[in-house]
Design an enzyme around this catalytic site. Sequence first.
Site, PDB file in Angstrom:
ATOM      1  N   TYR A  22      13.004   0.879  -2.911  1.00 41.06           N
ATOM      2  CA  TYR A  22      13.041   1.971  -3.882  1.00 41.06           C
ATOM      3  C   TYR A  22      14.274   2.827  -3.644  1.00 41.06           C
ATOM      4  O   TYR A  22      14.571   3.180  -2.499  1.00 41.06           O
ATOM      5  CB  TYR A  22      11.785   2.835  -3.725  1.00 41.06           C
ATOM      6  CG  TYR A  22      11.738   4.013  -4.677  1.00 41.06           C
ATOM      7  CD1 TYR A  22      11.237   3.855  -5.963  1.00 41.06           C
ATOM      8  CD2 TYR A  22      12.208   5.265  -4.289  1.00 41.06           C
ATOM      9  CE1 TYR A  22      11.217   4.921  -6.846  1.00 41.06           C
ATOM     10  CE2 TYR A  22      12.181   6.341  -5.165  1.00 41.06           C
ATOM     11  CZ  TYR A  22      11.681   6.153  -6.448  1.00 41.06           C
ATOM     12  OH  TYR A  22      11.658   7.210  -7.323  1.00 41.06           O
ATOM     13  N   GLU A  30      16.886   5.876 -11.385  1.00 42.98           N
ATOM     14  CA  GLU A  30      15.922   5.279 -10.457  1.00 42.98           C
ATOM     15  C   GLU A  30      15.976   3.757 -10.568  1.00 42.98           C
ATOM     16  O   GLU A  30      15.936   3.226 -11.669  1.00 42.98           O
ATOM     17  CB  GLU A  30      14.505   5.760 -10.796  1.00 42.98           C
ATOM     18  CG  GLU A  30      13.438   5.187  -9.867  1.00 42.98           C
ATOM     19  CD  GLU A  30      12.025   5.416 -10.413  1.00 42.98           C
ATOM     20  OE1 GLU A  30      11.291   6.216  -9.815  1.00 42.98           O
ATOM     21  OE2 GLU A  30      11.675   4.800 -11.446  1.00 42.98           O
TER      22      GLU A  30
END
Length: 354
Positions: free
Chosen positions: A98, A180
């Site tokens: 992530y 993201e």
Amino acid sequence: MKLLEYEAKQLLVASDITIPSNSLVIDTATDTTTISLPTVIKSQVPVGGRGKSGGIKIIQKREELSDKIQELFTLAIQGFIPRYLLSEAVLDIDRELYILLTINRSDESIELIAHPQGGIEIESHSSEEFFKRDLSPVGFDALGDELADYYSLPDRAFLLGELVEKLYHCVIKNDATLLEINPLVLTKQGELIAGDCKMILDDAAHFRHPDWQFEEMPASANFVTLDSHGTVATIANGAGLAMATVDAVAKAGHIPANFLDIGGGATTATIIDSFTRISEFTQVTAIVINIFGGIVQCDTVAQAIIEARKKFPQLPRLYIRLSGNRKDEAATLLAIENLPLYDNLEACLKELAT
Ligand code: GDP
Ligand code: MN
């Protein structure tokens, strides 16, 4: 402005960040027989959690392709039906990481946030678990080392440093407020590939980007489900009025199903879109519409309501309060359809109680 995945990935490519190969944007008219298999097909809706909602399909066999595509085009995810699907080569995933870049408003920097376990369960990690660093235009090599350590990927330090540098420049170049990558895929071959991308651009920077042409988000992007068993749906304009409407409905003893701010520029299309979202709530028996005609004219709203009723003959009963510009014209239009117009919300809710 929130981008769809395929739009965000186009900006990644322009910043030399690796995305899966064989990327193809599909609409309902696309000839899909040329897609090479296996492929992953992803619903292009403006919300996350597609993996958990059936919006991501890996297809191995040619004979499954058209049915699965058809399925994705009709599957609503949080009320959104995709206009496009994204087809990409299936990644050979070793790990899902992530990484997020966002504006740290307290010190006006771009902050990097990372976690070694990315993917669809990212929300299950508590915020203290994440790696956080303010970025500066220099020092990406050192940061790559740190990140490699954190991800336990010692031999990927150089690649990670380079990736963060590219992401940093991508944020600046595009006036993004959020970028993201989840998952950032480490493939079994050792590459780092952006498996998914969410990007939000700063609307206030539009003047610097005459080239910005992204898919217009429907007004119902400001739709929040409050209770899927709610019995009264709400449509209002302006966040304050929308909240007040929800509160008033609750105070009158009903269960509000949703919050919806249709914004200042409501059109027939956006109002019809709102009814589409609401029609998914099977227990709704009444819709309270509370609109202040400031920028939007009341008769435009009335006209849209009338058209929406034609499109959705099974619509629950409407309780309409319009106030402001061209209210009288709206009342005339609605009267022809036998739709009463209430002067205030209180009168609306009183009628709802009977
Ligand atoms: P989201 O659920 O809306 O965030 O959609 P993502 O694009 O992040 O996909 C969700 C999950 O689907 C990922 O975390 C992966 O586990 C899986 N997935 C997506 N693309 C691929 C792929 O190409 N190969 C494999 N094996 N899994 C994939
Ligand atoms: Mn994702």
